[in-house]
Structures are given as structure tokens and as C-alpha cells.
Write a protein that holds these residues in place. Sequence first.
Motif, PDB file in Angstrom:
ATOM      1  N   PRO A  58       0.821  -1.222   0.000  1.00  0.00           N
ATOM      2  CA  PRO A  58       0.000   0.000   0.000  1.00  0.00           C
ATOM      3  C   PRO A  58       0.854   1.271   0.000  1.00  0.00           C
ATOM      4  O   PRO A  58       0.522   2.252  -0.666  1.00  0.00           O
ATOM      5  N   GLU A  59       1.976   1.221   0.744  1.00  0.00           N
ATOM      6  CA  GLU A  59       2.853   2.400   0.789  1.00  0.00           C
ATOM      7  C   GLU A  59       3.524   2.628  -0.574  1.00  0.00           C
ATOM      8  O   GLU A  59       3.690   3.766  -1.008  1.00  0.00           O
ATOM      9  N   VAL A  60       3.897   1.526  -1.241  1.00  0.00           N
ATOM     10  CA  VAL A  60       4.503   1.670  -2.580  1.00  0.00           C
ATOM     11  C   VAL A  60       3.480   2.294  -3.522  1.00  0.00           C
ATOM     12  O   VAL A  60       3.803   3.184  -4.326  1.00  0.00           O
ATOM     13  N   MET A  61       2.236   1.849  -3.390  1.00  0.00           N
ATOM     14  CA  MET A  61       1.184   2.385  -4.270  1.00  0.00           C
ATOM     15  C   MET A  61       0.979   3.878  -4.034  1.00  0.00           C
ATOM     16  O   MET A  61       0.858   4.660  -4.980  1.00  0.00           O
ATOM     17  N   LEU A  62       0.968   4.281  -2.761  1.00  0.00           N
ATOM     18  CA  LEU A  62       0.775   5.704  -2.453  1.00  0.00           C
ATOM     19  C   LEU A  62       1.934   6.539  -2.999  1.00  0.00           C
ATOM     20  O   LEU A  62       1.727   7.616  -3.570  1.00  0.00           O
ATOM     21  N   ALA A  63       3.161   6.015  -2.851  1.00  0.00           N
ATOM     22  CA  ALA A  63       4.328   6.731  -3.384  1.00  0.00           C
ATOM     23  C   ALA A  63       4.209   6.841  -4.907  1.00  0.00           C
ATOM     24  O   ALA A  63       4.466   7.900  -5.493  1.00  0.00           O
ATOM     25  N   GLY A  64       3.784   5.755  -5.543  1.00  0.00           N
ATOM     26  CA  GLY A  64       3.615   5.756  -7.002  1.00  0.00           C
ATOM     27  C   GLY A  64       2.574   6.787  -7.436  1.00  0.00           C
ATOM     28  O   GLY A  64       2.769   7.503  -8.419  1.00  0.00           O
ATOM     29  N   GLU A  65       1.488   6.864  -6.653  1.00  0.00           N
ATOM     30  CA  GLU A  65       0.448   7.839  -7.010  1.00  0.00           C
ATOM     31  C   GLU A  65       0.937   9.275  -6.832  1.00  0.00           C
ATOM     32  O   GLU A  65       0.650  10.149  -7.651  1.00  0.00           O
ATOM     33  N   ALA A  66       1.711   9.502  -5.765  1.00  0.00           N
ATOM     34  CA  ALA A  66       2.250  10.853  -5.541  1.00  0.00           C
ATOM     35  C   ALA A  66       3.200  11.224  -6.678  1.00  0.00           C
ATOM     36  O   ALA A  66       3.152  12.337  -7.209  1.00  0.00           O
ATOM     37  N   LEU A  67       4.033  10.252  -7.094  1.00  0.00           N
ATOM     38  CA  LEU A  67       4.983  10.539  -8.174  1.00  0.00           C
ATOM     39  C   LEU A  67       4.234  10.834  -9.481  1.00  0.00           C
ATOM     40  O   LEU A  67       4.556  11.781 -10.196  1.00  0.00           O
ATOM     41  N   THR A  68       3.207  10.047  -9.755  1.00  0.00           N
ATOM     42  CA  THR A  68       2.440  10.251 -10.982  1.00  0.00           C
ATOM     43  C   THR A  68       1.800  11.648 -10.981  1.00  0.00           C
ATOM     44  O   THR A  68       1.783  12.336 -12.009  1.00  0.00           O
ATOM     45  N   ALA A  69       1.312  12.075  -9.815  1.00  0.00           N
ATOM     46  CA  ALA A  69       0.693  13.404  -9.714  1.00  0.00           C
ATOM     47  C   ALA A  69       1.729  14.494  -9.994  1.00  0.00           C
ATOM     48  O   ALA A  69       1.447  15.478 -10.686  1.00  0.00           O
ATOM     49  N   VAL A  70       2.947  14.294  -9.488  1.00  0.00           N
ATOM     50  CA  VAL A  70       4.007  15.291  -9.728  1.00  0.00           C
ATOM     51  C   VAL A  70       4.388  15.299 -11.214  1.00  0.00           C
ATOM     52  O   VAL A  70       4.593  16.375 -11.800  1.00  0.00           O
ATOM     53  N   VAL A  71       4.445  14.113 -11.818  1.00  0.00           N
ATOM     54  CA  VAL A  71       4.783  14.044 -13.247  1.00  0.00           C
ATOM     55  C   VAL A  71       3.771  14.876 -14.049  1.00  0.00           C
ATOM     56  O   VAL A  71       4.131  15.612 -14.973  1.00  0.00           O
ATOM     57  N   ASP A  72       2.491  14.790 -13.680  1.00  0.00           N
ATOM     58  CA  ASP A  72       1.453  15.558 -14.382  1.00  0.00           C
ATOM     59  C   ASP A  72       1.688  17.065 -14.265  1.00  0.00           C
ATOM     60  O   ASP A  72       1.385  17.822 -15.177  1.00  0.00           O
ATOM     61  N   ILE A  73       2.224  17.479 -13.132  1.00  0.00           N
ATOM     62  CA  ILE A  73       2.491  18.913 -12.929  1.00  0.00           C
ATOM     63  C   ILE A  73       3.728  19.360 -13.711  1.00  0.00           C
ATOM     64  O   ILE A  73       3.773  20.442 -14.286  1.00  0.00           O
ATOM     65  N   VAL A  74       4.715  18.472 -13.753  1.00  0.00           N
ATOM     66  CA  VAL A  74       5.982  18.801 -14.425  1.00  0.00           C
ATOM     67  C   VAL A  74       5.827  18.818 -15.952  1.00  0.00           C
ATOM     68  O   VAL A  74       6.475  19.590 -16.661  1.00  0.00           O
ATOM     69  N   LYS A  75       4.921  17.960 -16.440  1.00  0.00           N
ATOM     70  CA  LYS A  75       4.728  17.745 -17.883  1.00  0.00           C
ATOM     71  C   LYS A  75       4.634  19.031 -18.714  1.00  0.00           C
ATOM     72  O   LYS A  75       5.434  19.235 -19.628  1.00  0.00           O
ATOM     73  N   PRO A  76       3.683  19.940 -18.408  1.00  0.00           N
ATOM     74  CA  PRO A  76       3.584  21.141 -19.242  1.00  0.00           C
ATOM     75  C   PRO A  76       4.836  22.009 -19.216  1.00  0.00           C
ATOM     76  O   PRO A  76       5.167  22.663 -20.201  1.00  0.00           O
ATOM     77  N   GLU A  77       5.551  21.982 -18.113  1.00  0.00           N
ATOM     78  CA  GLU A  77       6.780  22.781 -18.004  1.00  0.00           C
ATOM     79  C   GLU A  77       7.838  22.244 -18.950  1.00  0.00           C
ATOM     80  O   GLU A  77       8.576  22.988 -19.567  1.00  0.00           O
ATOM     81  N   LEU A  78       7.912  20.937 -19.064  1.00  0.00           N
ATOM     82  CA  LEU A  78       8.887  20.320 -19.957  1.00  0.00           C
ATOM     83  C   LEU A  78       8.582  20.671 -21.397  1.00  0.00           C
ATOM     84  O   LEU A  78       9.456  20.971 -22.180  1.00  0.00           O
ATOM     85  N   LYS A  79       7.295  20.620 -21.717  1.00  0.00           N
ATOM     86  CA  LYS A  79       6.914  20.869 -23.105  1.00  0.00           C
ATOM     87  C   LYS A  79       7.231  22.289 -23.538  1.00  0.00           C
ATOM     88  O   LYS A  79       7.425  22.544 -24.710  1.00  0.00           O
ATOM     89  N   SER A  80       7.267  23.204 -22.536  1.00  0.00           N
ATOM     90  CA  SER A  80       7.503  24.585 -22.919  1.00  0.00           C
ATOM     91  C   SER A  80       8.993  24.880 -23.105  1.00  0.00           C
ATOM     92  O   SER A  80       9.355  25.924 -23.590  1.00  0.00           O
ATOM     93  N   THR A  81       9.853  23.930 -22.709  1.00  0.00           N
ATOM     94  CA  THR A  81      11.281  24.190 -22.906  1.00  0.00           C
ATOM     95  C   THR A  81      11.619  23.981 -24.390  1.00  0.00           C
ATOM     96  O   THR A  81      11.045  23.132 -25.053  1.00  0.00           O
ATOM     97  N   ASP A  82      12.566  24.764 -24.844  1.00  0.00           N
ATOM     98  CA  ASP A  82      12.918  24.726 -26.264  1.00  0.00           C
ATOM     99  C   ASP A  82      13.884  23.584 -26.533  1.00  0.00           C
ATOM    100  O   ASP A  82      14.963  23.547 -25.971  1.00  0.00           O
TER     101      ASP A  82
END
Length: 209
Positions: A58-82
Motif C-alpha cells: 500500500p505504501e509503494v502504491m501511495l508513493a507511485g500515485e504521488a509521483l504520478t501526480a508530480v509528473v502531471d504537474i511537471v509535464k507542461p513545463e517540460l513541453k515549454s522548454t525549447d
Amino acid sequence: MSLDQLSKLVEDGEKEASEDMARKLLADGTDPLEILDKLTQTMQRVGDLFANLDIFLPEVMLAGEALTAVVDIVKPELKSTDRVLAKGKVVIGVVKGDLHEIGKNIVKLMLETNGFEVRDLGYDVDSLDFIKAAEEMGADFIGVSSLMTTTMPRQKELIEFLKDKGLRDKYKVVIGGAPTSQMWADKIEADLYCEDANCAAEKMAALIA
Ligand code: B12
């Protein structure tokens, strides 16, 4: 406010707090790639804790979900880099029987950021479905992720199916995932092995250039 704090929040599965921290770090000018690198290490640590029975699924799953949520936030920032457009079509997925998709999602993100067109088949993907999708898309690459020793043979199976269908030379097969290696790639005659997402974007761009 630091990458170490974000890492600890993800490790503890604190999804909302991780999201807040990631937003703050980005607003403060932290390189989104640094965040992804750090969190990849975090998940490796989570894996070690899990392997040592210091934490449970369960703890691994929660960590995985937190990481996935952060990836979603980081995603648009990456796309805006040239970035240089490498251009190439990729079908990517995780092999049959394997539900580990975090690494594959990061690879997909890095490829898209580097100008590749990516069709994501998700996880638990049948080998024949990789081939079908590659044919439909006119892909240059088939990217195959496996996170377990028990599912690695599916990467070999896919390459064997391509050979059987006379399609082996049509696609570059790229493999990855923590238990895989250059030695495994050589053994199954994959075209490319990459240990992480950055390497995938670089080596695949070089291969198609
Ligand atoms: C998170 C996690 C989970 C999560 C997955 C959540 C999700 N949505 O993906 C959950 C909790 C669901 C889970 C479930 C299970 N897990 Co698990 N899990 C992990 C863990 C801790 C981290 C994986 C991860 O996300 N790493 C972070 C990412 C960023 O790294 P990565 O995946 O390696 O990806 C990078 C590179 O490998 C590469 N890459 C990856 N794919 C590709 C593809 C291509 C084409 C390329 C070029 C590169 C590339 O680039 C990525 C980014 O840089 C690992 C431990 C570990 N050290 O790997 C165990 C681990 C993989 N799990 C394991 C096990 C046993 C399981 C379960 C069977 C547990 C159980 N008893 O039920 C189930 C399996 C379910 C299934 N059928 O798949 C074992 C596998 C052992 C083995 N046989 O090999 C591990 C190794 C833990 C351990 N030490 O025992 N797990």
C-alpha cells in the motif's frame, strides 16, 4: 523548500503536499528534469525499502500515485522548454502481465519533449498489439518496458513475433525497465537498450538521424 523535501513527501505518499511542493519548486525556477531525476531515485529507494520489507505494497502504491501526480504537474513545463526536434514515431507500452507504468510514462514524456510522436498503449500490453499499433502508426520505434524478471521474456517474444511476420527490419525495438540490461538486449537482439528516459531520447534521436 527543496528537492529532498519533495522526495520525502513522495516517499511518504503525501500526494497533495507533493503536488504543492512541486509547484513551488517549479515557480522558484527548479529545472523540471531535475525533479524527474530526483523522483526516479526516490522510487528506487522505495523499491529497496519494499524489498527489505521496511514498507509494504500500500505504501509503494501511495508513493507511485504521488509521483504520478508530480509528473502531471511537471509535464507542461517540460513541453515549454525549447528543444531540438528529433522527429520519429514511437509506439510504447508495458508488456503483458506487468502493471508498472511510471517509468514508461516518464520515457514517453521525454520522447514527446524531444519531438517524437508517441502512441502510448499503456500497460499489460499483448506483444501482438504492439505490432498492430506499430503497423497502424507507421512507427519507427517500438518501445517496450518491463519492470519484472517474470515479464522480461515478453520483450523477447515481441521480437520473435516480428521475425515470424517478416517485420523485424521494419522497426527499431527499444527496451528498458529496471531489470533489463544491455546484456539482455544483446541476447534478445533488441536494437537499443536505455537505462533511463534521458538516454532513451538521446539515443533514439541519434539512431534516427
Ligand atoms: C512503484 C512500484 C509498484 C507500483 C506500480 C505503480 C504504477 N502505476 O506503475 C505497484 C504498487 C502497483 C506495484 C505492484 C507490484 N510490484 Co512493484 N515496484 C514498484 C517499484 C517500487 C518502483 C517502480 C518505479 O516506478 N520506478 C520508478 C521509475 C521512474 O523507474 P523505472 O520504472 O525503472 O523506469 C526508468 C527506467 O527503467 C527506464 N525505462 C522504463 N521503461 C522503459 C521503456 C523503454 C522503451 C526505455 C527505453 C526505457 C525505460 O526509464 C525510466 C525512467 O528513467 C519497483 C522497485 C524498483 N526498484 O524498480 C517495484 C518492483 C518492480 N515490483 C515488484 C513486484 C514484485 C510487484 C508486485 C508483484 C507486488 C505484489 N506482490 O503484488 C506487483 C506487480 C503487479 C504487476 N502485475 O505488475 C518487484 C519486481 C520483482 C521482479 N520479479 O523482478 C520490484 C522490483 C520490487 C522488489 N524489489 O521486489 N509496484
